[in-house]
Design an enzyme around this catalytic site. Structure first.
Site, PDB file in Angstrom:
ATOM      1  N   GLU A 137      -1.407 -24.896  24.529  1.00  0.00           N
ATOM      2  CA  GLU A 137      -2.438 -24.807  25.567  1.00  0.00           C
ATOM      3  C   GLU A 137      -3.826 -24.676  24.954  1.00  0.00           C
ATOM      4  O   GLU A 137      -4.786 -25.300  25.417  1.00  0.00           O
ATOM      5  CB  GLU A 137      -2.153 -23.612  26.488  1.00  0.00           C
ATOM      6  CG  GLU A 137      -3.115 -23.544  27.660  1.00  0.00           C
ATOM      7  CD  GLU A 137      -2.903 -22.321  28.538  1.00  0.00           C
ATOM      8  OE1 GLU A 137      -3.896 -21.825  29.094  1.00  0.00           O
ATOM      9  OE2 GLU A 137      -1.746 -21.871  28.648  1.00  0.00           O
ATOM     10  N   ASN A 235       3.986 -15.991  27.207  1.00  0.00           N
ATOM     11  CA  ASN A 235       4.012 -15.029  28.311  1.00  0.00           C
ATOM     12  C   ASN A 235       5.223 -14.105  28.219  1.00  0.00           C
ATOM     13  O   ASN A 235       5.159 -12.950  28.617  1.00  0.00           O
ATOM     14  CB  ASN A 235       3.942 -15.746  29.665  1.00  0.00           C
ATOM     15  CG  ASN A 235       5.236 -16.400  30.080  1.00  0.00           C
ATOM     16  OD1 ASN A 235       6.084 -15.782  30.710  1.00  0.00           O
ATOM     17  ND2 ASN A 235       5.409 -17.673  29.715  1.00  0.00           N
TER      18      ASN A 235
END
Length: 337
Positions: A137, A235
């Site tokens: 990302e 995450n």
């Protein structure tokens, strides 16, 4: 004669965090691959892991998806899907030059950060991107404005930051970070740059925030917290860190029930359980079954927030991509000849 009280074993319970598992962006990306396989047939190529979960990737491979590291590995005239983490503009250009039809499964919340980067770069801001070096990302977002973006990898990295104009600086962030760590980094940046501009809305995605909110509640009452997720899932890793920082005596990240060490349960009465945003329910169910077999059969769901977010599928799925891919492959072959 007084009877000796019979000691009863402590009640064993599981605190199951909610929300957990698939977020809307992951659900969209996985369905995009599945639908592409159904509509266009195998093979469908996917650049990088569609989401960071071994089980999901292996399941899609069995259905005919082929995962590659670079667009150049995809044969001309084929279809390639870009993962939920997003890609830099140059990757889109590479696919076009390579004669490929593309499906962009980038999470819409990541796309939002990309657009913010483009807008602030156009206004000539120095952009401080909070994130972890090497994460897909971060690579994708940085590619939107490489001359304007500086990566800040946590609060300890703030001292290394240099900008052109301290009055024209903005921060953005990787969407899957720990909320607490991100704000700690932002506070450190603001101490150096009092006029630091914040993005229009928090870049930490709703799903990351919600899962961390839930794990904090669970951790406060747990002896042990188990988070189901792959090691390369940012995450998921952050969920374990959050649990340990908010009361859990111990915490572990596991891909599935088979990775749980029974020794972790010694002296434990309450097990907290959650999963990263790219983890399907079947893996959580496997852990619940494993715990029940060992006496943890009192289940309580802890849900401090609710989730209702949904994203529409990539618009490219409405087109005849096999025909488009064949035409692009033909054009490339003619150009090469």
């Amino acid at each position: 004669m007084t009877a000796t009280p019979v000691s009863r074993p402590a009640e064993r319970r599981i605190l199951l965090a909610a929300p957990r598992g698939y977020c809307a962006g992951v659900d969209r990306a996985v369905i995009a691959v599945e639908q592409a396989l159904e509509q266009y047939g195998a093979p469908i190529y996917v650049r990088h892991e569609i989401v960071h979960n071994k089980y999901v990737v292996q399941t899609l491979e069995k259905k005919g998806a082929i995962f590659v590291e670079e667009t150049s590995e995809v044969p001309a005239g084929e279809i390639v899907i870009f993962s939920a983490h997003g890609v830099a503009p140059q990757v889109h250009d590479e696919a076009e030059r390579g004669g490929l039809a593309t499906i962009d499964a980038t999470c819409p919340l990541v796309t939002k950060v990309h657009k913010e980067a483009v807008r602030f770069a156009k206004d000539d801001y120095d952009i401080l991107l909070i994130g972890h070096e090497g994460h897909e990302e971060v690579i994708g977002t940085s590619g939107e404005a490489p001359d304007h973006i500086t990566l800040v990898d946590g609060p300890d990295d703030v001292q290394n930051v240099e900008v052109r104009d301290p009055d024209k600086v903005v921060w953005l962030s990787q969407t899957t970070l720990s909320v607490d760590e991100t704000m700690e980094t932002v506070d450190a940046l603001q101490s150096r740059y009092p006029n630091l501009l914040s993005p229009p809305s928090d870049d930490i995605c709703y799903a990351t925030q919600n899962r961390q909110t839930a794990i904090k509640k669970v951790a406060a009452e747990s002896d042990l917290v188990l988070v189901v997720g792959s090691k390369n899932s940012s995450n998921s890793v952050r969920l374990v860190e959050t649990a340990l920082n908010h009361g859990a005596t111990a915490g572990h990240l596991v891909d599935n029930a088979g990775e749980i060490d029974e020794s972790w349960l010694e002296g434990v009465t309450t097990v907290g359980l959650s999963s990263g945003a790219s983890v399907p329910d079947v893996l959580i169910d496997g852990v619940l079954d494993w715990l029940r077999e060992r006496g943890w059969d009192d289940l309580e769901v802890v849900q401090p927030v609710e989730e209702h977010m949904q994203f529409s599928l990539p618009k490219e799925l409405r087109r005849d991509l096999r025909t488009e891919a064949a035409e692009k492959g033909k054009v490339r072959a003619e150009g090469a000849g």
